[in-house]
Design a protein around this motif. Structure first.
Motif, mmCIF file in Angstrom:
data_model
loop_
_atom_site.group_PDB
_atom_site.id
_atom_site.type_symbol
_atom_site.label_atom_id
_atom_site.label_comp_id
_atom_site.label_asym_id
_atom_site.label_seq_id
_atom_site.Cartn_x
_atom_site.Cartn_y
_atom_site.Cartn_z
ATOM 1 N N ASN A 32 0.811 -1.102 -0.014
ATOM 2 C CA ASN A 32 0.041 0.006 0.026
ATOM 3 C C ASN A 32 0.738 1.175 0.260
ATOM 4 O O ASN A 32 2.159 1.095 0.043
ATOM 5 N N GLN A 51 -4.530 0.988 -1.130
ATOM 6 C CA GLN A 51 -4.230 -0.209 -1.059
ATOM 7 C C GLN A 51 -3.662 -0.559 -2.588
ATOM 8 O O GLN A 51 -3.976 0.245 -3.478
ATOM 9 N N ARG A 93 4.816 0.724 1.496
ATOM 10 C CA ARG A 93 4.650 -0.592 2.330
ATOM 11 C C ARG A 93 5.023 -1.485 1.438
ATOM 12 O O ARG A 93 4.251 -1.716 0.517
ATOM 13 N N GLY A 99 8.530 -10.094 2.385
ATOM 14 C CA GLY A 99 8.992 -9.502 3.816
ATOM 15 C C GLY A 99 8.712 -8.182 4.136
ATOM 16 O O GLY A 99 9.737 -7.490 5.132
ATOM 17 N N GLY A 100 7.903 -7.254 3.662
ATOM 18 C CA GLY A 100 7.823 -5.984 3.901
ATOM 19 C C GLY A 100 7.439 -5.690 5.280
ATOM 20 O O GLY A 100 7.693 -4.518 5.793
ATOM 21 N N GLY A 101 6.721 -6.584 5.865
ATOM 22 C CA GLY A 101 6.116 -6.166 7.252
ATOM 23 C C GLY A 101 5.429 -5.114 7.148
ATOM 24 O O GLY A 101 4.543 -4.874 6.356
ATOM 25 N N ASN A 102 5.458 -4.206 8.317
ATOM 26 C CA ASN A 102 5.052 -3.163 8.199
ATOM 27 C C ASN A 102 5.985 -1.881 8.194
ATOM 28 O O ASN A 102 5.918 -0.547 8.676
ATOM 29 N N LYS A 103 7.256 -2.426 7.493
ATOM 30 C CA LYS A 103 8.150 -1.208 7.296
ATOM 31 C C LYS A 103 7.773 -0.312 6.241
ATOM 32 O O LYS A 103 7.231 -0.679 4.962
ATOM 33 N N LEU A 104 7.723 0.813 6.371
ATOM 34 C CA LEU A 104 7.436 2.001 5.399
ATOM 35 C C LEU A 104 8.792 2.684 5.020
ATOM 36 O O LEU A 104 9.670 2.825 5.838
ATOM 37 N N SER B 31 1.270 -4.319 16.242
ATOM 38 C CA SER B 31 2.367 -4.134 15.631
ATOM 39 C C SER B 31 2.876 -2.866 15.982
ATOM 40 O O SER B 31 2.031 -1.764 16.018
ATOM 41 N N TYR B 35 10.850 4.581 14.085
ATOM 42 C CA TYR B 35 11.327 5.541 12.968
ATOM 43 C C TYR B 35 12.328 6.528 13.877
ATOM 44 O O TYR B 35 12.068 7.340 14.560
ATOM 45 N N PHE B 45 13.384 3.708 8.902
ATOM 46 C CA PHE B 45 12.989 2.715 9.708
ATOM 47 C C PHE B 45 13.973 2.163 10.594
ATOM 48 O O PHE B 45 15.132 1.821 10.357
ATOM 49 N N GLU B 48 10.409 -3.066 13.786
ATOM 50 C CA GLU B 48 9.183 -3.323 13.995
ATOM 51 C C GLU B 48 8.753 -4.581 14.894
ATOM 52 O O GLU B 48 9.579 -5.639 14.897
ATOM 53 N N ARG B 55 10.245 -8.289 13.961
ATOM 54 C CA ARG B 55 9.885 -8.680 12.669
ATOM 55 C C ARG B 55 10.528 -8.469 11.470
ATOM 56 O O ARG B 55 10.937 -9.005 10.741
ATOM 57 N N ASN B 56 11.229 -6.907 11.891
ATOM 58 C CA ASN B 56 11.996 -6.276 10.851
ATOM 59 C C ASN B 56 12.909 -5.585 11.493
ATOM 60 O O ASN B 56 12.724 -4.786 12.587
ATOM 61 N N THR B 94 -0.267 -0.399 14.207
ATOM 62 C CA THR B 94 -1.164 -0.663 13.291
ATOM 63 C C THR B 94 -1.892 -1.909 13.658
ATOM 64 O O THR B 94 -1.596 -2.779 14.273
ATOM 65 N N GLU B 96 -3.279 -5.042 11.883
ATOM 66 C CA GLU B 96 -2.909 -5.680 10.614
ATOM 67 C C GLU B 96 -4.405 -6.421 10.026
ATOM 68 O O GLU B 96 -4.308 -6.665 8.990
ATOM 69 N N LEU B 102 -1.076 2.840 9.094
ATOM 70 C CA LEU B 102 0.024 3.138 10.329
ATOM 71 C C LEU B 102 -0.413 4.554 10.932
ATOM 72 O O LEU B 102 -0.500 5.382 10.267
#
Lengths: 116, 113
Positions: A32, A51, A93, A99-104, B31, B35, B45, B48, B55-56, B94, B96, B102
């Motif tokens: 998204n 989205q 995102r 594997g993006g996860g919630n990384k922006l 989640s 940042y 980033f 997370e 997770r990240n 967020t 999910e 977010l």
């Protein structure tokens, strides 16, 4: 590696003008795209979320479009007001499968000033 | 419905010290991501957490760490502070199960002297 670019970096317009902010991204595999507003010294306020399957979203005077295949999004602000003065950021995102996860990944923003 | 809450809002530290920042997500959000925002690098980033698991992770040195508790509240820690760590640290949460949008807190402004 995803890279997000916003043009222009700064914009000054008279009150009442309609304007368009641009955002481009290099990897079209996104989940998204979100537009935010940031006032000086403050956190980020979410404006619109699109989205990857959508073409546009609207909220009041704001309309955001998404062209995933070309890696572009625009934020249209109608009838601008001095209260719209802020920095506008777009963020993408990554696709969940990669594997993006919630990384922006954020652009560097467009600093908007609406003058009386 | 309360938003994302970050504490403290402002703090000043000296080089070599460590700092812990706290983030309480929106109720029901599991989640939490962090940042760093600086004038030179923009928003980057950090990491997370989801259900108490990282997770990240972004490209930051090991001095930056975090954790998440069973109630989804999260903390981040920066050890051996450097001048370049001066920044606005933003937390986002967020849900999910919903749109994945977010929501950010007001941030913690860290100044390292």
């Amino acid at each position: 590696k995803q890279e997000v670019t916003q043009i222009p970096a700064a914009l000054s317009v008279p009150e009442g003008e309609n304007l368009v902010l641009n955002c481009s991204f290099t990897d079209s595999a996104i989940y998204n795209l979100q537009w935010f507003r940031q006032d000086p010294g403050k956190g980020l306020t979410s404006l619109l979320l699109i989205q990857s399957s959508q073409r546009e979203q609207t909220s009041g005077r704001l309309n955001a479009s998404l062209d995933k295949s070309s890696g572009r999004s625009t934020l249209y602000i109608a009838a601008s007001q001095p209260g719209d003065s802020a920095t506008y950021l777009c963020a993408v995102r990554g696709d969940l499968l990669t594997g993006g996860g919630n990384k922006l990944t954020f652009g560097t923003g467009t600093q908007l000033k609406v003058e009386l | 419905k309360a938003g994302v809450t970050q504490t403290p809002r402002y703090l000043i530290k000296t080089r070599g010290q460590q700092v812990t920042l706290s983030c309480s997500p929106i109720s029901g959000h599991r989640s939490v991501s962090w940042y760093q925002q600086t004038p030179g690098q923009g928003l980057q980033f950090l990491f997370e957490y989801f259900s108490e698991t990282q997770r990240n992770k972004g490209n930051f040195p090991g001095r930056f760490s975090g954790r998440q508790f069973s109630n989804s509240r999260s903390e981040m820690n920066v050890s051996t502070l450097e001048l370049g760590d001066s920044a606005l640290y933003l937390c986002a949460s967020t849900n999910e199960a919903n749109t994945g949008e977010l929501f950010f807190g007001e941030g913690s402004r860290l100044t390292v002297l």
